[in-house]
Scaffold this motif. Structure first.
Motif, PDB file in Angstrom:
ATOM      1  N   UNK A 152      -7.779  44.167  19.907  1.00  0.00           N
ATOM      2  CA  UNK A 152      -7.263  45.387  20.530  1.00  0.00           C
ATOM      3  C   UNK A 152      -6.223  45.079  21.611  1.00  0.00           C
ATOM      4  N   UNK A 153      -6.334  43.919  22.238  1.00  0.00           N
ATOM      5  CA  UNK A 153      -5.489  43.634  23.398  1.00  0.00           C
ATOM      6  C   UNK A 153      -4.578  42.426  23.221  1.00  0.00           C
ATOM      7  N   UNK A 154      -4.659  41.725  22.094  1.00  0.00           N
ATOM      8  CA  UNK A 154      -3.959  40.459  21.944  1.00  0.00           C
ATOM      9  C   UNK A 154      -2.449  40.590  22.112  1.00  0.00           C
ATOM     10  N   UNK A 155      -1.813  41.519  21.389  1.00  0.00           N
ATOM     11  CA  UNK A 155      -0.355  41.628  21.462  1.00  0.00           C
ATOM     12  C   UNK A 155       0.116  41.984  22.871  1.00  0.00           C
ATOM     13  N   UNK A 156      -0.596  42.885  23.522  1.00  0.00           N
ATOM     14  CA  UNK A 156      -0.235  43.242  24.889  1.00  0.00           C
ATOM     15  C   UNK A 156      -0.322  42.022  25.799  1.00  0.00           C
ATOM     16  N   UNK A 176       0.086  29.847  39.969  1.00  0.00           N
ATOM     17  CA  UNK A 176       1.223  30.703  39.647  1.00  0.00           C
ATOM     18  C   UNK A 176       1.372  30.946  38.146  1.00  0.00           C
ATOM     19  N   UNK A 177       0.331  30.715  37.384  1.00  0.00           N
ATOM     20  CA  UNK A 177       0.429  30.871  35.932  1.00  0.00           C
ATOM     21  C   UNK A 177       0.615  32.329  35.523  1.00  0.00           C
ATOM     22  N   UNK A 178       1.326  32.505  34.422  1.00  0.00           N
ATOM     23  CA  UNK A 178       1.461  33.830  33.843  1.00  0.00           C
ATOM     24  C   UNK A 178       0.300  34.137  32.920  1.00  0.00           C
ATOM     25  N   UNK A 179      -0.007  35.419  32.766  1.00  0.00           N
ATOM     26  CA  UNK A 179      -1.095  35.832  31.873  1.00  0.00           C
ATOM     27  C   UNK A 179      -0.855  35.327  30.453  1.00  0.00           C
ATOM     28  N   UNK A 180       0.353  35.507  29.936  1.00  0.00           N
ATOM     29  CA  UNK A 180       0.649  35.077  28.562  1.00  0.00           C
ATOM     30  C   UNK A 180       0.526  33.568  28.420  1.00  0.00           C
ATOM     31  N   UNK A 181       0.898  32.815  29.460  1.00  0.00           N
ATOM     32  CA  UNK A 181       0.767  31.358  29.405  1.00  0.00           C
ATOM     33  C   UNK A 181      -0.688  30.946  29.211  1.00  0.00           C
ATOM     34  N   UNK A 182      -1.591  31.581  29.953  1.00  0.00           N
ATOM     35  CA  UNK A 182      -3.015  31.255  29.833  1.00  0.00           C
ATOM     36  C   UNK A 182      -3.508  31.566  28.426  1.00  0.00           C
ATOM     37  N   UNK A 183      -3.129  32.732  27.916  1.00  0.00           N
ATOM     38  CA  UNK A 183      -3.603  33.141  26.587  1.00  0.00           C
ATOM     39  C   UNK A 183      -3.112  32.179  25.509  1.00  0.00           C
ATOM     40  N   UNK A 184      -1.820  31.822  25.528  1.00  0.00           N
ATOM     41  CA  UNK A 184      -1.322  30.933  24.468  1.00  0.00           C
ATOM     42  C   UNK A 184      -1.955  29.553  24.582  1.00  0.00           C
ATOM     43  N   UNK A 196     -11.558  38.865  17.153  1.00  0.00           N
ATOM     44  CA  UNK A 196     -12.692  39.775  17.362  1.00  0.00           C
ATOM     45  C   UNK A 196     -12.219  41.225  17.326  1.00  0.00           C
ATOM     46  N   UNK A 197     -12.873  42.047  16.503  1.00  0.00           N
ATOM     47  CA  UNK A 197     -12.605  43.480  16.476  1.00  0.00           C
ATOM     48  C   UNK A 197     -11.377  43.826  15.655  1.00  0.00           C
ATOM     49  N   UNK A 198     -10.848  45.018  15.920  1.00  0.00           N
ATOM     50  CA  UNK A 198      -9.707  45.519  15.169  1.00  0.00           C
ATOM     51  C   UNK A 198      -8.634  46.049  16.112  1.00  0.00           C
ATOM     52  N   UNK A 199      -7.401  45.974  15.652  1.00  0.00           N
ATOM     53  CA  UNK A 199      -6.311  46.564  16.408  1.00  0.00           C
ATOM     54  C   UNK A 199      -6.488  48.077  16.473  1.00  0.00           C
ATOM     55  N   UNK A 200      -6.091  48.644  17.586  1.00  0.00           N
ATOM     56  CA  UNK A 200      -6.203  50.103  17.706  1.00  0.00           C
ATOM     57  C   UNK A 200      -5.213  50.822  16.791  1.00  0.00           C
ATOM     58  N   UNK A 201      -4.259  50.061  16.202  1.00  0.00           N
ATOM     59  CA  UNK A 201      -3.281  50.656  15.288  1.00  0.00           C
ATOM     60  C   UNK A 201      -3.666  50.523  13.823  1.00  0.00           C
ATOM     61  N   UNK A 202      -4.892  50.040  13.561  1.00  0.00           N
ATOM     62  CA  UNK A 202      -5.377  50.069  12.181  1.00  0.00           C
ATOM     63  C   UNK A 202      -5.449  48.713  11.497  1.00  0.00           C
ATOM     64  N   UNK A 213      -1.678  34.650  14.467  1.00  0.00           N
ATOM     65  CA  UNK A 213      -2.491  33.536  14.955  1.00  0.00           C
ATOM     66  C   UNK A 213      -2.380  32.327  14.038  1.00  0.00           C
ATOM     67  N   UNK A 214      -2.341  32.582  12.738  1.00  0.00           N
ATOM     68  CA  UNK A 214      -2.225  31.469  11.793  1.00  0.00           C
ATOM     69  C   UNK A 214      -0.888  30.752  11.965  1.00  0.00           C
TER      70      UNK A 214
END
Length: 434
Positions: A152-156, A176-184, A196-202, A213-214
């Motif tokens: 639900x939140x990955x792309x954001x 000073x890390x960025x949020x996207x840096x931590x996620x990647x 985990x779960x589903x995108x809110x866009x279907x 991700x692949x």
């Protein structure tokens, strides 16, 4: 328990290994990560889950909880001499793992990391720190690094330009890390990924996230969990006892130098996702590259790799883009720029990769970049990057002329001085491996 540096990493795990198994569970969205942890506990009553709350880290306090499927076994607040993530890993996480492995040698462990901790930091501590004079791998083996991402939140998260301080979740004053840096970094270090779960866009958007991700981590095994009812036993079989982790694998920005897969070239869109690998033997002109940086990362979610600037021919330069921000850094010297006595400082994998692809003029110098995004134009991207390479006429001018180019990156990538006692200073690439 005391910890000290320089323990050897676990080089391999025989099938008959009787040590407890450790699964390291990370993810930026705690609700999804904890849901996976609860599923693992439900499937195995003997499993021990270790969690650390870093909310009080700024005042030197860490909250540690150990539990199994029946409830909480330990609930303690620990005071550290220095409140930082690395201190927490060395002074409490590692000793706790060692203590539990000794006290419960027949119970496997799951370490659930706080949301802002990167799994590679744990791997570094496991590889280089001793507990009571012995490596942690004498007591347990690291089975897999598992990262959980919330569909639900990955792309954001990947597109976010926020930093951890802005969000109030930084791990230290100098974080000073960025949020996207931590996620990647959580995603790219994983041996196993859980979507985990589903995108809110279907459903289509969920499938697109799976493809993304692949493309980002083609070396990881991906597991999708998107139903309302979770089969805990099936999930456990997919996440535990996999023996996927290989501690010798380098970090993502140096993977390509060591001959590992840095990314996959998939220029044809799959659910709109495109992955482009750019490789070249010629150096980049520093000014021309600088002028197209914004253009080449337009529509890109993630790009990474290493490059060679004509004006700085000794330096391997890291390229690291996420969350709308591009950063560069020094990865040290090209082997072609190192005197022979220093070659032993490089890993066996890097020396082998260089020897297999050695150029009689350039040595191991080359460009290796990967771009991943939605609806990228791979041909246009390739043309733009190719236009930044030196022309035949510029190549003919030679290295002395290259070093005098107008270089916006001057001073950005300092190199450590080489040992002046080394007398072999010939760095002519023609004498190196063919």
């Amino acid at each position: 328990m005391s910890t000290s540096p320089l323990a050897p990493a676990d080089a391999g795990v025989p099938a008959s290994d009787a040590r407890p198994s450790l699964t390291v569970l990370s993810g930026f969205w705690p609700s999804a990560t904890y849901a996976v942890a609860r599923s693992l506990l439900a499937a195995d009553p003997s499993l021990l889950l270790i969690r650390h709350d870093l909310a009080g880290l700024g005042t030197g306090t860490v909250h540690r909880i150990v539990r199994d499927s029946e409830g909480i076994l330990e609930d303690e607040r620990i005071t550290l001499a220095h409140g930082c993530v690395s201190c927490t890993l060395r002074e409490d996480v590692l000793p706790t793992l060692a203590r539990l492995a000794r006290a419960h040698p027949h119970r496997d462990l799951v370490l659930m990391l706080p949301e802002v901790v990167e799994p590679e930091a744990v791997a570094a501590v496991c590889a280089h720190c001793l507990v009571d004079g012995a490596p942690i791998t004498d007591l347990l083996h690291v089975d897999s690094y598992v990262t959980v991402v919330d569909a639900e939140h990955l792309l954001d998260g990947l597109a976010s330009t926020d930093d951890l301080k802005t969000l109030g979740i930084h791990a230290a004053d100098n974080d000073d890390r960025g949020l996207a840096d931590v996620i990647v970094r959580q995603i790219e270090y994983a041996d196993t990924l859980v979507l985990w779960g589903q995108s809110r866009d279907g459903a289509y958007d969920t499938s697109r996230l799976s493809v993304l991700l692949e493309r980002m981590v083609p070396w990881a095994t991906q597991v999708r969990v998107d139903g309302d009812v979770i089969d805990a036993a099936a999930l456990t079989r997919q996440l535990r006892g996999t023996r996927r982790h290989r501690p010798e694998t380098p970090g993502v920005l140096t993977r390509g130098l060591a001959g590992y897969n840095l990314g996959r070239h998939d220029p044809h869109p799959d659910c709109g996702v495109v992955s482009v690998v750019f490789r070249a033997r010629r150096p980049f002109h520093p000014r021309r590259l600088h002028d197209v940086l914004e253009e080449v990362n337009d529509e890109v979610i993630r790009s990474r790799g290493h490059l060679w600037l004509a004006s700085q021919p000794d330096t391997v330069i890291a390229w690291d883009f996420a969350g709308g921000g591009l950063s560069f850094g020094s990865l040290g010297r090209w082997l072609a720029a190192l005197p022979d006595p220093h070659w032993d400082e490089a890993t066996d994998h890097r020396r082998l990769a260089a020897a297999l692809d050695w150029d009689p003029y350039y040595g191991d110098r080359h460009q290796h970049l990967v771009f991943i995004g939605l609806d990228l134009d791979p041909a246009a991207l390739h043309r733009t990057l190719t236009s930044c390479l030196l022309t035949d006429a510029e190549l003919a001018d030679g290295e002395d002329t290259w070093r005098r180019y107008d270089d916006p990156f001057t001073g950005c990538f300092p190199l450590a001085d080489l040992d002046p006692t080394d007398t072999d200073t010939d760095t002519d690439t023609k004498g190196k491996p063919a």
